[in-house]
Design a protein around this motif. Structure first.
Motif, PDB file in Angstrom:
ATOM      1  N   SER A   1      11.697   4.187  -4.955  1.00 34.70           N
ATOM      2  CA  SER A   1      11.997   4.053  -3.536  1.00 34.70           C
ATOM      3  C   SER A   1      10.703   4.125  -2.732  1.00 34.70           C
ATOM      4  O   SER A   1       9.707   4.683  -3.194  1.00 34.70           O
ATOM      5  CB  SER A   1      12.996   5.118  -3.060  1.00 34.70           C
ATOM      6  N   VAL A   2      10.737   3.516  -1.541  1.00 34.44           N
ATOM      7  CA  VAL A   2       9.590   3.571  -0.633  1.00 34.44           C
ATOM      8  C   VAL A   2      10.019   4.421   0.557  1.00 34.44           C
ATOM      9  O   VAL A   2      11.078   4.187   1.141  1.00 34.44           O
ATOM     10  CB  VAL A   2       9.185   2.160  -0.149  1.00 34.44           C
ATOM     11  N   VAL A   3       9.203   5.428   0.871  1.00 38.00           N
ATOM     12  CA  VAL A   3       9.580   6.365   1.930  1.00 38.00           C
ATOM     13  C   VAL A   3       8.472   6.480   2.968  1.00 38.00           C
ATOM     14  O   VAL A   3       7.310   6.198   2.690  1.00 38.00           O
ATOM     15  CB  VAL A   3       9.881   7.776   1.351  1.00 38.00           C
ATOM     16  N   ALA A   4       8.885   6.918   4.178  1.00 38.64           N
ATOM     17  CA  ALA A   4       7.905   7.229   5.234  1.00 38.64           C
ATOM     18  C   ALA A   4       8.240   8.618   5.767  1.00 38.64           C
ATOM     19  O   ALA A   4       9.360   9.116   5.562  1.00 38.64           O
ATOM     20  CB  ALA A   4       7.994   6.209   6.356  1.00 38.64           C
ATOM     21  N   ASN A   5       7.275   9.207   6.455  1.00 36.82           N
ATOM     22  CA  ASN A   5       7.571  10.491   7.101  1.00 36.82           C
ATOM     23  C   ASN A   5       8.604  10.238   8.202  1.00 36.82           C
ATOM     24  O   ASN A   5       8.423   9.363   9.053  1.00 36.82           O
ATOM     25  CB  ASN A   5       6.291  11.089   7.691  1.00 36.82           C
ATOM     26  N   ASN A   6       9.668  11.019   8.183  1.00 38.03           N
ATOM     27  CA  ASN A   6      10.816  10.760   9.056  1.00 38.03           C
ATOM     28  C   ASN A   6      10.512  10.999  10.531  1.00 38.03           C
ATOM     29  O   ASN A   6      10.923  10.220  11.382  1.00 38.03           O
ATOM     30  CB  ASN A   6      11.967  11.674   8.610  1.00 38.03           C
ATOM     31  N   VAL A   7       9.776  12.085  10.825  1.00 38.36           N
ATOM     32  CA  VAL A   7       9.496  12.421  12.230  1.00 38.36           C
ATOM     33  C   VAL A   7       8.638  11.311  12.833  1.00 38.36           C
ATOM     34  O   VAL A   7       8.903  10.808  13.935  1.00 38.36           O
ATOM     35  CB  VAL A   7       8.759  13.785  12.317  1.00 38.36           C
ATOM     36  N   TRP A   8       7.624  10.897  12.080  1.00 40.71           N
ATOM     37  CA  TRP A   8       6.740   9.820  12.556  1.00 40.71           C
ATOM     38  C   TRP A   8       7.538   8.535  12.751  1.00 40.71           C
ATOM     39  O   TRP A   8       7.438   7.884  13.798  1.00 40.71           O
ATOM     40  CB  TRP A   8       5.600   9.605  11.546  1.00 40.71           C
ATOM     41  N   PHE A   9       8.375   8.191  11.759  1.00 43.97           N
ATOM     42  CA  PHE A   9       9.121   6.930  11.852  1.00 43.97           C
ATOM     43  C   PHE A   9      10.054   6.943  13.057  1.00 43.97           C
ATOM     44  O   PHE A   9      10.108   5.986  13.819  1.00 43.97           O
ATOM     45  CB  PHE A   9       9.907   6.678  10.558  1.00 43.97           C
ATOM     46  N   ASP A  10      10.763   8.055  13.254  1.00 43.98           N
ATOM     47  CA  ASP A  10      11.704   8.150  14.381  1.00 43.98           C
ATOM     48  C   ASP A  10      10.999   7.995  15.723  1.00 43.98           C
ATOM     49  O   ASP A  10      11.586   7.498  16.682  1.00 43.98           O
ATOM     50  CB  ASP A  10      12.428   9.506  14.352  1.00 43.98           C
ATOM     51  N   ALA A  11       9.746   8.452  15.781  1.00 43.97           N
ATOM     52  CA  ALA A  11       9.014   8.405  17.057  1.00 43.97           C
ATOM     53  C   ALA A  11       8.404   7.020  17.336  1.00 43.97           C
ATOM     54  O   ALA A  11       7.857   6.795  18.408  1.00 43.97           O
ATOM     55  CB  ALA A  11       7.910   9.462  17.047  1.00 43.97           C
ATOM     56  N   GLN A  12       8.488   6.110  16.376  1.00 41.19           N
ATOM     57  CA  GLN A  12       7.904   4.778  16.583  1.00 41.19           C
ATOM     58  C   GLN A  12       8.728   3.974  17.591  1.00 41.19           C
ATOM     59  O   GLN A  12       9.948   4.111  17.640  1.00 41.19           O
ATOM     60  CB  GLN A  12       7.890   4.000  15.249  1.00 41.19           C
ATOM     61  N   PRO A  13       8.057   3.114  18.394  1.00 40.46           N
ATOM     62  CA  PRO A  13       8.821   2.218  19.274  1.00 40.46           C
ATOM     63  C   PRO A  13       9.740   1.321  18.437  1.00 40.46           C
ATOM     64  O   PRO A  13       9.426   1.040  17.272  1.00 40.46           O
ATOM     65  CB  PRO A  13       7.729   1.373  19.954  1.00 40.46           C
ATOM     66  N   GLU A  14      10.843   0.892  19.041  1.00 37.30           N
ATOM     67  CA  GLU A  14      11.830   0.077  18.306  1.00 37.30           C
ATOM     68  C   GLU A  14      11.180  -1.133  17.620  1.00 37.30           C
ATOM     69  O   GLU A  14      11.514  -1.464  16.489  1.00 37.30           O
ATOM     70  CB  GLU A  14      12.936  -0.407  19.252  1.00 37.30           C
ATOM     71  N   ALA A  15      10.223  -1.772  18.329  1.00 36.04           N
ATOM     72  CA  ALA A  15       9.604  -2.987  17.772  1.00 36.04           C
ATOM     73  C   ALA A  15       8.862  -2.659  16.465  1.00 36.04           C
ATOM     74  O   ALA A  15       8.871  -3.443  15.521  1.00 36.04           O
ATOM     75  CB  ALA A  15       8.642  -3.588  18.786  1.00 36.04           C
ATOM     76  N   ARG A  16       8.227  -1.497  16.416  1.00 29.02           N
ATOM     77  CA  ARG A  16       7.503  -1.091  15.200  1.00 29.02           C
ATOM     78  C   ARG A  16       8.483  -0.794  14.050  1.00 29.02           C
ATOM     79  O   ARG A  16       8.242  -1.178  12.908  1.00 29.02           O
ATOM     80  CB  ARG A  16       6.683   0.181  15.467  1.00 29.02           C
ATOM     81  N   LYS A  17       9.589  -0.116  14.401  1.00 31.43           N
ATOM     82  CA  LYS A  17      10.596   0.180  13.359  1.00 31.43           C
ATOM     83  C   LYS A  17      11.113  -1.129  12.770  1.00 31.43           C
ATOM     84  O   LYS A  17      11.263  -1.269  11.557  1.00 31.43           O
ATOM     85  CB  LYS A  17      11.770   0.965  13.956  1.00 31.43           C
ATOM     86  N   THR A  18      11.396  -2.084  13.663  1.00 25.38           N
ATOM     87  CA  THR A  18      11.916  -3.372  13.201  1.00 25.38           C
ATOM     88  C   THR A  18      10.884  -4.074  12.322  1.00 25.38           C
ATOM     89  O   THR A  18      11.215  -4.631  11.279  1.00 25.38           O
ATOM     90  CB  THR A  18      12.279  -4.251  14.422  1.00 25.38           C
TER      91      THR A  18
END
Ligand code: 6CS
Length: 346
Positions: free
Chosen positions: A234-251
Motif C-alpha cells: 500500500s502507498v500511504v501519506a501522513n494523514n494530518v498533512w494530507f487532510d490539511a492540503q487544499p482540495e486541488a492538491r488532494k485531487t
C-alpha cells in the motif's frame, strides 16, 4: 546594468525556490525495485503537474531505517509518503493482513487491477483503519506473484515439516505458514540472504523481481510457484498533512495514484519476466517447479484455517473486510464471465 537585472532576477526567484515544497517518499525496497519504479513515476508526474512547485525525493530501504521505522516516520509526519506493505503493517493495522490470506485474490490480474483501482472495501473500510493510525491510504497494488525459494522440494504441506520458512513480521504470516505445516521464522528483509546462507532458515517467499534483486537464488536450490498469493503493497501519506492540503492538491495526488495503478501492472509483469530470465542465466542449476492443481488444492484447503484465524485476530471489522473483498472479487469475476472473458469498461 546587466548585473542589476541579474540581481533583481535572483531576488525575485529566491523566495520561490526556497519555498519549493519537498515531498519525501520512502520505500521498503532498493533502487531498481517495483516500488522504486512506482515512486520514480510518481515523482515525474507530480513534478511536471506542479511545474516544479513540488519536488519528490525518494529514499530506498535502509536510508531512513527498516520498513517498520519508515511507517512510524510517516505516522508522526517526519516524511510525507511511504510504501507500507501488509506484511510489515500487521501489528499496527491488523485488518490489512487480509491481503496475507492465501488464495484470496483472483487468479486473473485484470480482476485484481479493477479491484485495486476502485474497491469500496479497500478505500472505505480499510482506509478508515489506516486513518485511525495517522495514515492516509492512497493506493494498493500487487508487485507480483509470490514464489517460494527453498533448499528442498516442497509439494505438499507434509513436505513443510521441520522447515524454517522466513516470513515478514505480520502475525498472519506466522499463522499462515503454521497452517501450511512449516515452522515460520520472522526476519527483516535485509537479514534474509545471510539467514539462508548460514542455514538459519530453509526458505522464504517473495515475488520474482525481489528474489533476483536480493540474490536469494544464489543460496537456494528450488523456486516453487504455489499460486497462493500476490505480494500486495500500500502507498500511504501522513494523514494530518494530507487532510490539511487544499482540495486541488488532494485531487492531484489521488488522480496521480489512480493513473499509477494502471501504469504499474504491466511494469511489475515485465519485471517478473526479465528478472526470471536473469535468475535462469545466473543459476541454471536452480529447479523451477509449478505446483499442479491438486497440489495447490491441498494448500488452499490448509489455508481455510488461516481465514478463521484472521477473523479471530481482527474481530467484526476484519470479518467485514474479508467478506466484503470476497464479494467484490466474485462480482468482478462474474462480470468478466458474463462479458465473454474480459471486464466490461467501468
Ligand atoms: O520480504 C520482504 O520483507 C519485502 N519484500 C518485498 C517484495 N517488498 C518489501 C518487503 O519488506
Amino acid at each position: 546594468m546587466w548585473w542589476k537585472i541579474a540581481l533583481m532576477w535572483v531576488a525575485l526567484w529566491l523566495p520561490f525556490s526556497a519555498h519549493a515544497e519537498e515531498w519525501r517518499f520512502a520505500l521498503e525496497e532498493l533502487s531498481g525495485s517495483v516500488q522504486d519504479q512506482y515512486a520514480q513515476e510518481f515523482k515525474r508526474r507530480i513534478e511536471a503537474k506542479t511545474n516544479g512547485e513540488v519536488t519528490v525525493t525518494i529514499y530506498p530501504v535502509g536510508t531512513l531505517g527498516t520498513a517498520e521505522d519508515v511507517i512510524e516516520l510517516v505516522a508522526i509526519g517526519a516524511i510525507k509518503f511511504a510504501h507500507a506493505s501488509p506484511g510489515n503493517l500487521g501489528t499496527m493495522i491488523p485488518e490489512t493482513q487480509v491481503f496475507l490470506v492465501p488464495y484470496l485474490l483472483s487468479q486473473d490480474n485484470s480482476v485484481n487491477k479493477a479491484l485495486f483501482k476502485d474497491s469500496k472495501v479497500i478505500y472505505g473500510q480499510l482506509g478508515n483503519a489506516y486513518a485511525a493510525k495517522g495514515l492516509q491510504l492512497l493506493a494498493m497494488y500487487p508487485e507480483g506473484e509470490m514464489v517460494w525459494t527453498t533448499n528442498r522440494l516442497i509439494r505438499t504441506p507434509e513436505d513443510f515439516q521441520n522447515f524454517k520458512m522466513r516470513v515478514m513480521t505480520s502475525p498472519m504470516l506466522i499463522q499462515s505458514y503454521q497452517d501450511f505445516g512449516a515452522s515460520p521464522t520472522p526476519l527483516p528483509f535485509g537479514e534474509v540472504y545471510g539467514g539462508l546462507q548460514l542455514g538459519q532458515i530453509d526458505g522464504q517467499e517473495n515475488p520474482v523481481f525481489a528474489i533476483e534483486e536480493m540474490k536469494f537464488y544464489e543460496v537456494q536450490s528450488h523456486m516453487i510457484w504455489p499460486g497462493h498469493q500476490q505480494f500486495t503493497t500500500s502507498v500511504v501519506a501522513n494523514n494530518v498533512w494530507f487532510d490539511a492540503q487544499p482540495e486541488a492538491r488532494k485531487t492531484l495526488i489521488r488522480e496521480t495514484m489512480q493513473e499509477l495503478t494502471e501504469y504499474i501492472f504491466p511494469v511489475q509483469q515485465a519485471f517478473a519476466e526479465q528478472r526470471l530470465a536473469t535468475i535462469r542465466e545466473r543459476n541454471p542449476e536452480l529447479q523451477r517447479v509449478e505446483l499442479n492443481a491438486a497440489e495447490r488444492a491441498a494448500f488452499r484447503k490448509a489455508s481455510m484455517k488461516t481465514r478463521e484465524a484472521f477473523v479471530a485476530m481482527t474481530g467484526e471489522a476484519g470479518q467485514a473486510v474479508l467478506s466484503g473483498l470476497i464479494a467484490e472479487i466474485a462480482a468482478l469475476e462474474a462480470a468478466m464471465d458474463a462479458n465473454g472473458g474480459t471486464l466490461p469498461p467501468q
